[in-house]
Design a protein around this motif. Structure first.
Motif, PDB file in Angstrom:
ATOM      1  N   HIS A   1       0.847  -1.179   0.000  1.00 18.41           N
ATOM      2  CA  HIS A   1       0.000   0.000   0.000  1.00 18.41           C
ATOM      3  C   HIS A   1       0.889   1.238   0.000  1.00 18.41           C
ATOM      4  O   HIS A   1       1.999   1.215   0.530  1.00 18.41           O
ATOM      5  CB  HIS A   1      -0.909   0.041   1.232  1.00 18.41           C
ATOM      6  N   SER A   2       0.381   2.293  -0.584  1.00 22.92           N
ATOM      7  CA  SER A   2       1.126   3.538  -0.662  1.00 22.92           C
ATOM      8  C   SER A   2       0.149   4.700  -0.582  1.00 22.92           C
ATOM      9  O   SER A   2      -0.987   4.596  -1.051  1.00 22.92           O
ATOM     10  CB  SER A   2       1.891   3.576  -1.989  1.00 22.92           C
ATOM     11  N   THR A   3       0.585   5.797   0.026  1.00 21.90           N
ATOM     12  CA  THR A   3      -0.248   6.992   0.092  1.00 21.90           C
ATOM     13  C   THR A   3       0.616   8.205   0.387  1.00 21.90           C
ATOM     14  O   THR A   3       1.754   8.071   0.851  1.00 21.90           O
ATOM     15  CB  THR A   3      -1.354   6.855   1.163  1.00 21.90           C
ATOM     16  N   GLN A   4       0.093   9.356   0.127  1.00 23.08           N
ATOM     17  CA  GLN A   4       0.745  10.608   0.491  1.00 23.08           C
ATOM     18  C   GLN A   4       0.392  10.929   1.944  1.00 23.08           C
ATOM     19  O   GLN A   4      -0.659  10.538   2.446  1.00 23.08           O
ATOM     20  CB  GLN A   4       0.273  11.738  -0.436  1.00 23.08           C
ATOM     21  N   PHE A   5       1.279  11.662   2.623  1.00 30.18           N
ATOM     22  CA  PHE A   5       1.043  12.015   4.027  1.00 30.18           C
ATOM     23  C   PHE A   5      -0.309  12.697   4.222  1.00 30.18           C
ATOM     24  O   PHE A   5      -0.975  12.477   5.225  1.00 30.18           O
ATOM     25  CB  PHE A   5       2.138  12.954   4.545  1.00 30.18           C
ATOM     26  N   ASP A   6      -0.716  13.509   3.264  1.00 34.41           N
ATOM     27  CA  ASP A   6      -1.988  14.238   3.380  1.00 34.41           C
ATOM     28  C   ASP A   6      -3.207  13.318   3.383  1.00 34.41           C
ATOM     29  O   ASP A   6      -4.299  13.742   3.766  1.00 34.41           O
ATOM     30  CB  ASP A   6      -2.147  15.234   2.230  1.00 34.41           C
ATOM     31  N   ASN A   7      -3.033  12.074   2.952  1.00 37.60           N
ATOM     32  CA  ASN A   7      -4.153  11.129   2.842  1.00 37.60           C
ATOM     33  C   ASN A   7      -4.160  10.104   3.972  1.00 37.60           C
ATOM     34  O   ASN A   7      -4.717   9.027   3.820  1.00 37.60           O
ATOM     35  CB  ASN A   7      -4.103  10.410   1.497  1.00 37.60           C
ATOM     36  N   ILE A   8      -3.547  10.434   5.101  1.00 35.71           N
ATOM     37  CA  ILE A   8      -3.493   9.523   6.244  1.00 35.71           C
ATOM     38  C   ILE A   8      -4.382  10.064   7.352  1.00 35.71           C
ATOM     39  O   ILE A   8      -4.349  11.249   7.677  1.00 35.71           O
ATOM     40  CB  ILE A   8      -2.046   9.373   6.757  1.00 35.71           C
ATOM     41  N   LYS A   9      -5.179   9.154   7.936  1.00 39.98           N
ATOM     42  CA  LYS A   9      -6.052   9.513   9.058  1.00 39.98           C
ATOM     43  C   LYS A   9      -5.784   8.542  10.204  1.00 39.98           C
ATOM     44  O   LYS A   9      -5.475   7.374   9.974  1.00 39.98           O
ATOM     45  CB  LYS A   9      -7.510   9.431   8.650  1.00 39.98           C
ATOM     46  N   TYR A  10      -5.927   9.040  11.431  1.00 38.12           N
ATOM     47  CA  TYR A  10      -5.720   8.229  12.628  1.00 38.12           C
ATOM     48  C   TYR A  10      -7.014   8.185  13.426  1.00 38.12           C
ATOM     49  O   TYR A  10      -7.674   9.196  13.613  1.00 38.12           O
ATOM     50  CB  TYR A  10      -4.633   8.858  13.516  1.00 38.12           C
ATOM     51  N   GLU A  11      -7.362   6.985  13.915  1.00 37.44           N
ATOM     52  CA  GLU A  11      -8.564   6.838  14.748  1.00 37.44           C
ATOM     53  C   GLU A  11      -8.203   5.996  15.968  1.00 37.44           C
ATOM     54  O   GLU A  11      -7.776   4.842  15.833  1.00 37.44           O
ATOM     55  CB  GLU A  11      -9.682   6.158  13.966  1.00 37.44           C
ATOM     56  N   HIS A  12      -8.383   6.583  17.134  1.00 31.36           N
ATOM     57  CA  HIS A  12      -8.059   5.910  18.393  1.00 31.36           C
ATOM     58  C   HIS A  12      -9.174   4.932  18.736  1.00 31.36           C
ATOM     59  O   HIS A  12     -10.333   5.318  18.779  1.00 31.36           O
ATOM     60  CB  HIS A  12      -7.907   6.968  19.496  1.00 31.36           C
ATOM     61  N   THR A  13      -8.828   3.660  18.972  1.00 29.44           N
ATOM     62  CA  THR A  13      -9.834   2.645  19.329  1.00 29.44           C
ATOM     63  C   THR A  13      -9.341   1.855  20.536  1.00 29.44           C
ATOM     64  O   THR A  13      -8.888   0.733  20.402  1.00 29.44           O
ATOM     65  CB  THR A  13     -10.101   1.686  18.162  1.00 29.44           C
TER      66      THR A  13
END
Length: 97
Positions: free
Chosen positions: A39-51
């Motif tokens: 998988h690959s993505t740009q930094f701007d396309n990263i999201k974090y969700e605390h679970t």
């Protein structure tokens, strides 16, 4: 500018590992070793969700998204690596300009 490599154990039922590369040009590459997934993505396309004890990291790659579930400690380290790489790149671009 140096690419940073890390190995993380994914949280969950299966014993999976992710090889992560943080590129100073703003790109994150992830290989889930046992599944032979890349998988690959740009930094701007990263999201974090605390679970709870884990953090779900979601990346968008074109029209699809992918997720990693990391222990909070590992996700925080990855977040710091991304922030540091982003800052280093911005400094370099300012110096060149």
């Amino acid at each position: 500018m140096i690419t940073i490599h890390r190995e993380y154990c994914l949280s969950g039922e299966r014993n999976l590992h992710a090889h992560v590369e943080v590129f100073p040009t703003g790109q994150l590459d992830v290989d889930i070793v046992e599944l032979h997934e890349h998988h690959s993505t740009q930094f701007d396309n990263i999201k974090y969700e605390h679970t709870g004890a884990d953090i779900v990291i979601t990346g968008i790659e074109g029209a699809t998204s992918w997720q990693l579930v990391l222990k909070e400690r590992d996700a925080r380290e990855l977040s710091h690596l991304i922030a540091d790489a982003n800052e280093e790149y911005e400094i370099l671009m300012r110096d060149l300009g």
